[in-house]
Design a protein around this motif. Structure first.
Motif, PDB file in Angstrom:
ATOM      1  N   MET A   1      30.710  44.984  32.484  1.00  0.00           N
ATOM      2  CA  MET A   1      30.927  45.755  33.689  1.00  0.00           C
ATOM      3  C   MET A   1      31.852  44.975  34.618  1.00  0.00           C
ATOM      4  SD  MET A   1      28.175  46.759  36.626  1.00  0.00           S
ATOM      5  CE  MET A   1      28.038  48.513  36.631  1.00  0.00           C
ATOM      6  N   LYS A   2      32.900  45.611  35.019  1.00  0.00           N
ATOM      7  CA  LYS A   2      33.863  44.973  35.910  1.00  0.00           C
ATOM      8  C   LYS A   2      33.308  44.969  37.333  1.00  0.00           C
ATOM      9  CE  LYS A   2      38.620  45.065  37.326  1.00  0.00           C
ATOM     10  NZ  LYS A   2      39.905  45.736  37.283  1.00  0.00           N
ATOM     11  N   LYS A   3      33.369  43.810  37.965  1.00  0.00           N
ATOM     12  CA  LYS A   3      32.854  43.668  39.331  1.00  0.00           C
ATOM     13  C   LYS A   3      34.017  43.427  40.281  1.00  0.00           C
ATOM     14  CE  LYS A   3      28.469  42.105  37.741  1.00  0.00           C
ATOM     15  NZ  LYS A   3      27.665  41.022  37.331  1.00  0.00           N
ATOM     16  N   PRO A   4      33.895  43.892  41.522  1.00  0.00           N
ATOM     17  CA  PRO A   4      35.001  43.695  42.468  1.00  0.00           C
ATOM     18  C   PRO A   4      35.154  42.219  42.856  1.00  0.00           C
ATOM     19  CG  PRO A   4      33.118  44.689  43.575  1.00  0.00           C
ATOM     20  CD  PRO A   4      32.789  44.628  42.101  1.00  0.00           C
TER      21      PRO A   4
ATOM     22  N   GLY B   1      44.229  42.042  42.507  1.00  0.00           N
ATOM     23  CA  GLY B   1      42.964  42.534  41.976  1.00  0.00           C
ATOM     24  C   GLY B   1      41.765  42.383  42.894  1.00  0.00           C
ATOM     25  N   TYR B   2      41.998  41.971  44.137  1.00  0.00           N
ATOM     26  CA  TYR B   2      40.891  41.824  45.083  1.00  0.00           C
ATOM     27  C   TYR B   2      40.595  43.169  45.741  1.00  0.00           C
ATOM     28  CZ  TYR B   2      41.149  36.814  44.546  1.00  0.00           C
ATOM     29  OH  TYR B   2      41.123  35.553  44.017  1.00  0.00           O
ATOM     30  N   ALA B   3      39.340  43.558  45.724  1.00  0.00           N
ATOM     31  CA  ALA B   3      38.919  44.822  46.316  1.00  0.00           C
ATOM     32  C   ALA B   3      38.358  44.626  47.723  1.00  0.00           C
ATOM     33  CB  ALA B   3      37.861  45.490  45.441  1.00  0.00           C
TER      34      ALA B   3
END
Length: 86
Positions: free
Chosen positions: A1-4, A27-29
């Protein structure tokens, strides 16, 4: 699972300060700025107290809130309303 990813933006810290658009490209949310408020406040206080020390007054210190605006920001009118009701 991709996490922010989270960027911790601290002026003078180890991470270089980048604009939100650049952080998003990397790629920083989420970006947090945990120190910016108190660092700006410290700089403003230094300017004000230096002026006071040099001139002996607080006349013409520049941008500043009056006491009324400060009490509004801190929510005092709501507290005073509560006190009147109860």
């Amino acid at each position: 699972m991709k996490k922010p990813l989270l960027a911790n933006m601290v002026e003078g810290g180890r991470t270089p300060l980048l604009p939100a658009a650049r952080l998003a490209e990397l790629g920083y949310a989420i970006a947090i700025y945990p120190a910016v408020g108190f660092l700006a406040m410290a700089a403003a206080m230094e300017r004000v107290y230096s002026h006071l020390k040099q001139h002996g007054d607080s006349i013409a210190i520049g941008e500043s809130y009056g006491f009324k605006r400060m009490t509004e920001l801190m929510g005092f009118p709501e507290v005073w309303d509560f006190e009147q009701r109860w």
